[in-house]
Design an enzyme around this catalytic site. Structure first.
Site, PDB file in Angstrom:
ATOM      1  N   LYS A 299       0.779  -1.274   0.104  1.00 18.53           N
ATOM      2  CA  LYS A 299       0.129  -0.016   0.041  1.00 18.53           C
ATOM      3  C   LYS A 299       0.792   1.138   0.179  1.00 18.53           C
ATOM      4  O   LYS A 299       0.804   2.122  -0.682  1.00 18.53           O
ATOM      5  CB  LYS A 299      -0.976   0.079   1.080  1.00 18.53           C
ATOM      6  CG  LYS A 299      -1.870  -1.248   1.246  1.00 18.53           C
ATOM      7  CD  LYS A 299      -2.830  -0.906   2.496  1.00 18.53           C
ATOM      8  CE  LYS A 299      -2.099  -1.220   3.818  1.00 18.53           C
ATOM      9  NZ  LYS A 299      -1.759  -2.504   4.060  1.00 18.53           N
TER      10      LYS A 299
ATOM     11  N   ARG B 112      -9.880   0.280   8.803  1.00 17.86           N
ATOM     12  CA  ARG B 112      -9.314  -1.039   8.917  1.00 17.86           C
ATOM     13  C   ARG B 112     -10.505  -2.010   9.551  1.00 17.86           C
ATOM     14  O   ARG B 112     -10.230  -2.969  10.179  1.00 17.86           O
ATOM     15  CB  ARG B 112      -8.198  -0.992   9.923  1.00 17.86           C
ATOM     16  CG  ARG B 112      -6.661  -1.484   9.041  1.00 17.86           C
ATOM     17  CD  ARG B 112      -5.632  -1.205  10.274  1.00 17.86           C
ATOM     18  NE  ARG B 112      -4.424  -1.779   9.763  1.00 17.86           N
ATOM     19  CZ  ARG B 112      -3.583  -1.332   9.104  1.00 17.86           C
ATOM     20  NH1 ARG B 112      -3.552   0.055   8.871  1.00 17.86           N
ATOM     21  NH2 ARG B 112      -2.561  -2.241   9.086  1.00 17.86           N
TER      22      ARG B 112
ATOM     23  N   ARG C 292      11.645  -6.169   4.619  1.00 17.95           N
ATOM     24  CA  ARG C 292      11.312  -4.687   5.080  1.00 17.95           C
ATOM     25  C   ARG C 292      12.009  -4.703   6.454  1.00 17.95           C
ATOM     26  O   ARG C 292      12.368  -3.606   6.700  1.00 17.95           O
ATOM     27  CB  ARG C 292       9.787  -4.337   4.979  1.00 17.95           C
ATOM     28  CG  ARG C 292       9.371  -2.892   5.357  1.00 17.95           C
ATOM     29  CD  ARG C 292       8.095  -2.633   5.006  1.00 17.95           C
ATOM     30  NE  ARG C 292       7.097  -2.945   5.995  1.00 17.95           N
ATOM     31  CZ  ARG C 292       5.875  -2.709   5.959  1.00 17.95           C
ATOM     32  NH1 ARG C 292       5.398  -2.049   5.085  1.00 17.95           N
ATOM     33  NH2 ARG C 292       4.998  -2.968   6.881  1.00 17.95           N
TER      34      ARG C 292
ATOM     35  N   ARG D   6      11.241  -0.675  11.632  1.00 24.05           N
ATOM     36  CA  ARG D   6       9.939  -0.874  12.248  1.00 24.05           C
ATOM     37  C   ARG D   6       9.890  -2.119  13.356  1.00 24.05           C
ATOM     38  O   ARG D   6      10.161  -3.230  12.749  1.00 24.05           O
ATOM     39  CB  ARG D   6       8.690  -1.128  11.436  1.00 24.05           C
ATOM     40  CG  ARG D   6       8.278   0.237  10.847  1.00 24.05           C
ATOM     41  CD  ARG D   6       7.178   0.087   9.715  1.00 24.05           C
ATOM     42  NE  ARG D   6       6.116  -0.610  10.270  1.00 24.05           N
ATOM     43  CZ  ARG D   6       4.966  -0.961   9.582  1.00 24.05           C
ATOM     44  NH1 ARG D   6       4.979  -0.100   8.525  1.00 24.05           N
ATOM     45  NH2 ARG D   6       3.827  -1.478   9.945  1.00 24.05           N
TER      46      ARG D   6
END
Ligand code: ADP
Length: 190
Positions: A14, A89, A128, A134
């Site tokens: 996204k 969401r 990622r 993160r």
């Protein structure tokens, strides 16, 4: 106005695709994940609260998320359109978004739902996590919680937009460029 919900499970692409859509259609990007992370970085009260959920892979409560989104919308009275990334969401969030847009005299134009199978998502998120900084991308158990929460609470949001004839499912497997072209084609057909 062109108002897009860019939808999909964690790791569906996204964020990457949002950048292409913003550039092509001059939309204002509203990513609830990015806004929460900016608040965490700035050590705001909202950030502190959001972090307690995000660290576990859980959703931030609807009331908190909806109020935040509302104030972000109010900051952009002149936008040509919005791309909602990571929002709504849950079904209550989708209902709230419809009301917020209606009060501005506009509505969602299309939901673009990126589809990617679960094993591919896990591979992408762990990859990622090596560079994103993160913490929710490095722990396989937290990734699993996020995917489970997606399947339980978030996937039904597709039905909400399908009932309004606004759902377009997009194959999220392929090169970034290929997927961008699929998204452009769906928007240009509106
Ligand atoms: P991803 O799509 O990779 O899961 P995001 O950056 O969109 O990442 O979201 C990261 C986290 O922020 C989520 O796991 C959740 O805890 C929180 N979050 C983001 N958007 C919402 C939302 N609309 N409602 C509740 N929680 C949210």
């Amino acid at each position: 106005m062109l108002n897009i919900v860019l939808f999909g499970p964690p790791g569906a692409g996204k964020g990457t695709q949002s950048e292409k859509l913003i550039e092509q259609y001059q939309l204002k990007h509203l990513s609830t994940g990015d806004i929460f992370r900016a608040n965490i970085k700035g050590e705001t009260e909202l950030g502190l609260l959001a972090k307690s959920y995000m660290d576990k892979g859980d959703l931030v409560p609807d009331e908190v998320t909806i109020n935040m989104l509302k104030s972000e919308l109010e900051k952009a009275p002149d936008a040509k359109g919005f791309i909602f990334d990571g929002f709504p969401r849950t079904t209550p969030q989708a209902e709230a978004l419809d009301q917020l847009l209606e009060s501005r005299g506009t509505q969602i134009s299309i939901m673009l739902a990126l589809e990617v199978e679960e094993n591919e998502l896990k591979t992408r998120l762990l990859e990622r996590g090596k560079t994103s900084g993160r913490s929710d991308d490095t722990d396989p158990a937290i990734i699993q919680t996020r995917i489970d929460n997606y399947n339980r609470e978030t996937a039904p949001v597709k039905d909400f937009y399908a009932a309004q004839n606004k759902l377009q499912v997009i194959d999220g497997i392929g090169s970034i460029e290929e997927i961008t072209q699929r998204l452009f084609a769906a928007i240009d057909a509106l």
